[in-house]
Design a protein around this motif. Structure first.
Motif, PDB file in Angstrom:
ATOM      1  N   TYR A 112      40.668  56.245  44.320  1.00 53.68           N
ATOM      2  CA  TYR A 112      41.533  56.195  43.139  1.00 53.68           C
ATOM      3  C   TYR A 112      42.994  56.199  43.550  1.00 53.68           C
ATOM      4  CZ  TYR A 112      37.387  57.744  40.498  1.00 53.68           C
ATOM      5  OH  TYR A 112      36.134  57.854  39.937  1.00 53.68           O
ATOM      6  N   LYS A 113      43.802  55.497  42.763  1.00 54.56           N
ATOM      7  CA  LYS A 113      45.253  55.604  42.867  1.00 54.56           C
ATOM      8  C   LYS A 113      45.821  55.605  41.462  1.00 54.56           C
ATOM      9  CE  LYS A 113      47.070  54.114  47.329  1.00 54.56           C
ATOM     10  NZ  LYS A 113      47.856  53.090  48.046  1.00 54.56           N
ATOM     11  N   SER A 114      46.706  56.590  41.215  1.00 51.17           N
ATOM     12  CA  SER A 114      47.301  56.736  39.883  1.00 51.17           C
ATOM     13  C   SER A 114      46.209  56.787  38.817  1.00 51.17           C
ATOM     14  CB  SER A 114      48.272  55.591  39.594  1.00 51.17           C
ATOM     15  OG  SER A 114      49.293  55.553  40.578  1.00 51.17           O
ATOM     16  N   LYS A 115      45.133  57.508  39.123  1.00 44.59           N
ATOM     17  CA  LYS A 115      43.983  57.740  38.231  1.00 44.59           C
ATOM     18  C   LYS A 115      43.141  56.491  37.982  1.00 44.59           C
ATOM     19  CE  LYS A 115      46.371  59.579  34.873  1.00 44.59           C
ATOM     20  NZ  LYS A 115      46.674  60.269  33.581  1.00 44.59           N
ATOM     21  N   GLU A 116      43.454  55.412  38.671  1.00 46.28           N
ATOM     22  CA  GLU A 116      42.692  54.171  38.511  1.00 46.28           C
ATOM     23  C   GLU A 116      41.734  54.000  39.691  1.00 46.28           C
ATOM     24  OE1 GLU A 116      43.363  49.302  38.467  1.00 46.28           O
ATOM     25  OE2 GLU A 116      45.088  50.670  38.510  1.00 46.28           O
ATOM     26  N   LYS A 117      40.479  53.680  39.404  1.00 47.79           N
ATOM     27  CA  LYS A 117      39.503  53.424  40.457  1.00 47.79           C
ATOM     28  C   LYS A 117      39.805  52.069  41.078  1.00 47.79           C
ATOM     29  CE  LYS A 117      35.215  54.451  39.570  1.00 47.79           C
ATOM     30  NZ  LYS A 117      33.819  54.365  39.040  1.00 47.79           N
ATOM     31  N   ILE A 118      40.058  52.051  42.392  1.00 50.81           N
ATOM     32  CA  ILE A 118      40.442  50.802  43.051  1.00 50.81           C
ATOM     33  C   ILE A 118      39.373  50.287  44.008  1.00 50.81           C
ATOM     34  CG2 ILE A 118      42.910  51.251  42.861  1.00 50.81           C
ATOM     35  CD1 ILE A 118      42.859  52.156  45.802  1.00 50.81           C
ATOM     36  N   HIS A 119      38.402  51.134  44.363  1.00 50.08           N
ATOM     37  CA  HIS A 119      37.394  50.707  45.323  1.00 50.08           C
ATOM     38  C   HIS A 119      36.256  51.716  45.308  1.00 50.08           C
ATOM     39  CE1 HIS A 119      35.839  48.584  48.787  1.00 50.08           C
ATOM     40  NE2 HIS A 119      35.776  49.685  49.500  1.00 50.08           N
ATOM     41  N   GLU A 120      35.037  51.251  45.648  1.00 53.08           N
ATOM     42  CA  GLU A 120      33.914  52.174  45.796  1.00 53.08           C
ATOM     43  C   GLU A 120      32.888  51.613  46.758  1.00 53.08           C
ATOM     44  OE1 GLU A 120      31.753  52.915  42.141  1.00 53.08           O
ATOM     45  OE2 GLU A 120      32.433  51.019  41.308  1.00 53.08           O
ATOM     46  N   GLU A 121      32.166  52.514  47.417  1.00 53.52           N
ATOM     47  CA  GLU A 121      31.183  52.155  48.428  1.00 53.52           C
ATOM     48  C   GLU A 121      29.979  53.079  48.310  1.00 53.52           C
ATOM     49  OE1 GLU A 121      31.288  49.812  50.707  1.00 53.52           O
ATOM     50  OE2 GLU A 121      33.357  49.419  51.303  1.00 53.52           O
ATOM     51  N   GLU A 122      28.821  52.590  48.725  1.00 56.26           N
ATOM     52  CA  GLU A 122      27.619  53.429  48.786  1.00 56.26           C
ATOM     53  C   GLU A 122      27.090  53.453  50.206  1.00 56.26           C
ATOM     54  OE1 GLU A 122      24.673  52.108  46.071  1.00 56.26           O
ATOM     55  OE2 GLU A 122      25.627  53.011  44.318  1.00 56.26           O
ATOM     56  N   ALA A 123      26.687  54.643  50.666  1.00 54.92           N
ATOM     57  CA  ALA A 123      25.983  54.807  51.937  1.00 54.92           C
ATOM     58  C   ALA A 123      26.668  54.097  53.088  1.00 54.92           C
ATOM     59  CB  ALA A 123      24.538  54.326  51.797  1.00 54.92           C
ATOM     60  N   ILE A 124      27.957  54.363  53.286  1.00 53.92           N
ATOM     61  CA  ILE A 124      28.703  53.670  54.325  1.00 53.92           C
ATOM     62  C   ILE A 124      28.670  54.450  55.639  1.00 53.92           C
ATOM     63  CG2 ILE A 124      30.234  52.445  52.769  1.00 53.92           C
ATOM     64  CD1 ILE A 124      32.321  54.579  53.176  1.00 53.92           C
ATOM     65  N   ALA A 125      28.886  53.722  56.723  1.00 58.14           N
ATOM     66  CA  ALA A 125      28.956  54.332  58.039  1.00 58.14           C
ATOM     67  C   ALA A 125      30.330  54.973  58.236  1.00 58.14           C
ATOM     68  CB  ALA A 125      28.708  53.277  59.118  1.00 58.14           C
ATOM     69  N   PRO A 126      30.448  55.934  59.154  1.00 58.59           N
ATOM     70  CA  PRO A 126      31.735  56.626  59.371  1.00 58.59           C
ATOM     71  C   PRO A 126      32.893  55.690  59.689  1.00 58.59           C
ATOM     72  CG  PRO A 126      29.957  57.829  60.448  1.00 58.59           C
ATOM     73  CD  PRO A 126      29.355  56.550  59.941  1.00 58.59           C
ATOM     74  N   ASP A 127      32.660  54.662  60.521  1.00 53.52           N
ATOM     75  CA  ASP A 127      33.769  53.771  60.870  1.00 53.52           C
ATOM     76  C   ASP A 127      34.263  52.981  59.663  1.00 53.52           C
ATOM     77  OD1 ASP A 127      31.419  52.323  60.756  1.00 53.52           O
ATOM     78  OD2 ASP A 127      31.969  50.934  62.349  1.00 53.52           O
ATOM     79  N   THR A 128      33.349  52.664  58.751  1.00 55.52           N
ATOM     80  CA  THR A 128      33.755  51.971  57.522  1.00 55.52           C
ATOM     81  C   THR A 128      34.576  52.899  56.636  1.00 55.52           C
ATOM     82  OG1 THR A 128      31.757  50.618  57.602  1.00 55.52           O
ATOM     83  CG2 THR A 128      32.937  50.674  55.513  1.00 55.52           C
ATOM     84  N   LEU A 129      34.167  54.166  56.563  1.00 56.87           N
ATOM     85  CA  LEU A 129      34.919  55.147  55.775  1.00 56.87           C
ATOM     86  C   LEU A 129      36.336  55.287  56.315  1.00 56.87           C
ATOM     87  CD1 LEU A 129      35.180  57.410  53.668  1.00 56.87           C
ATOM     88  CD2 LEU A 129      34.167  58.971  55.344  1.00 56.87           C
ATOM     89  N   VAL A 130      36.469  55.400  57.625  1.00 49.40           N
ATOM     90  CA  VAL A 130      37.793  55.518  58.244  1.00 49.40           C
ATOM     91  C   VAL A 130      38.632  54.286  57.936  1.00 49.40           C
ATOM     92  CG1 VAL A 130      39.039  55.640  60.434  1.00 49.40           C
ATOM     93  CG2 VAL A 130      37.009  57.049  60.086  1.00 49.40           C
ATOM     94  N   GLY A 131      38.043  53.099  58.085  1.00 46.13           N
ATOM     95  CA  GLY A 131      38.776  51.865  57.801  1.00 46.13           C
ATOM     96  C   GLY A 131      39.229  51.780  56.360  1.00 46.13           C
ATOM     97  N   ASP A 132      38.358  52.184  55.433  1.00 44.82           N
ATOM     98  CA  ASP A 132      38.709  52.157  54.013  1.00 44.82           C
ATOM     99  C   ASP A 132      39.888  53.081  53.715  1.00 44.82           C
ATOM    100  OD1 ASP A 132      36.717  50.373  53.534  1.00 44.82           O
ATOM    101  OD2 ASP A 132      35.414  51.730  52.400  1.00 44.82           O
ATOM    102  N   VAL A 133      39.848  54.288  54.273  1.00 48.96           N
ATOM    103  CA  VAL A 133      40.914  55.263  54.018  1.00 48.96           C
ATOM    104  C   VAL A 133      42.243  54.747  54.557  1.00 48.96           C
ATOM    105  CG1 VAL A 133      41.762  57.584  54.549  1.00 48.96           C
ATOM    106  CG2 VAL A 133      39.369  57.254  53.924  1.00 48.96           C
TER     107      VAL A 133
END
Length: 304
Positions: A158-179
């Motif tokens: 979320y940014k400014s209370k708006e959902k901008i992206h979502e993922e299910e069952a992701i691997a750690p490296d994908t989570l790091v990249g997304d952040v």
């Protein structure tokens, strides 16, 4: 609007009108003409994991095994227990990125991914991290229902209370990249939000003659997310000679117009700009190839 026709691990391809060559000329910024239609993409990173669990119905206050120990070491992952607490957390974050993990107490993947969330919370001070235990109580189940989350582990951004992206069952490296991709406000990469930002950046570096590497992508482009940690690392290592910048073409109309003017037909596209002119471009998410191209435009002889 037209949509992206194909997205691989290397590039996202955009529709190419008949009037556009697949190898556009490299011209000064002021001389490029609009020539692409508007587009929008719903492409997302494909999960590395296929097995997800539906929320269980029993209520329990136990956090994921192993998560409690990590929580004692670092309290930056905020546990929320109701819709009211969740909304208050989003409100207090203002324009910061908020990353929410939805988990259950007995799901193995939730248990495995949580420590990585804690590690990120220690290093990304400009990001707020929340944890929602979907099987904790009736209140958390109501929150999951409102947010349309029925499988875990599930991550929303979320940014400014708006959902901008979502993922299910992701691997750690994908989570790091997304952040890094959605919350990067602390690196040496200059964030550009309109054409005026681009023109100012170019003007600022006409004196020092630095090479500008402009990373042009889209919000939900998997290959763009994949290569971005490399862009961040290079921006720190090459800060004396190269300026790295980024623009998401689908952020607003001005950014979209910039993509048209630059004849960008695939993302990620890296534009190499010096003294107000585009010297060349690289299309793709290959880390080694990107580094090689940057060195080449820096005058370093590169052999493949």
């Amino acid at each position: 609007m037209a949509s992206i026709t194909h997205c691989t691990n290397f590039i996202c391809k955009l529709p190419i009108p008949p009037s556009i060559s697949t190898h556009p000329k490299f011209l000064p910024l002021h001389s490029l003409r609009p020539s692409l239609p508007n587009f929008h993409t719903k492409s997302k990173i494909h999960s590395h994991r296929l097995h997800k669990r539906v929320f269980i119905t029993k209520a329990t206050a136990a956090p994921p095994s192993g998560a409690e120990a990590a929580k004692k070491k670092d309290e930056r992952v905020q546990r929320v227990h109701s819709i009211e607490e969740f909304d208050e957390a989003l409100q207090s974050a203002k324009d910061k990125l908020v990353v929410v993990e939805y988990a259950t107490s007995d799901d193995s993947e939730s248990i495995e991914i949580y420590p990585f969330l804690v590690d990120l919370s220690r290093t990304c001070n400009d990001v707020k991290f929340l944890l929602v235990m979907g099987d904790e109580s009736e209140k958390t189940r109501e929150l999951c229902k409102r947010e349309k989350v029925d499988k875990v582990p599930h991550f929303t951004f979320y940014k400014s209370k708006e959902k901008i992206h979502e993922e299910e069952a992701i691997a750690p490296d994908t989570l790091v990249g997304d952040v890094l991709y959605y919350g990067d406000n602390h690196s040496a990469v200059v964030q550009l939000h309109n054409r005026e930002d681009v023109e100012k950046l170019i003007e600022d570096h006409k004196v020092d003659h630095k090479l500008i590497v402009l990373d042009v992508g889209l919000k939900h482009c998997g290959p763009c997310v994949k290569v971005y940690p490399t862009v961040i690392k290079l921006s720190r290592q090459m800060s004396d000679t190269v300026v790295f910048a980024r623009m998401n073409g689908d952020e607003n109309d001005s950014c979209m117009q910039f993509l048209k003017d630059m004849e960008v037909i695939q993302v990620p596209t890296f534009l190499f700009i010096r003294d107000g002119k585009i010297d060349g471009r690289y299309v793709g998410s290959g880390k080694g190839e990107l580094i090689g191209e940057i060195l080449r435009y820096q005058g370093v002889r590169v052999t493949y």
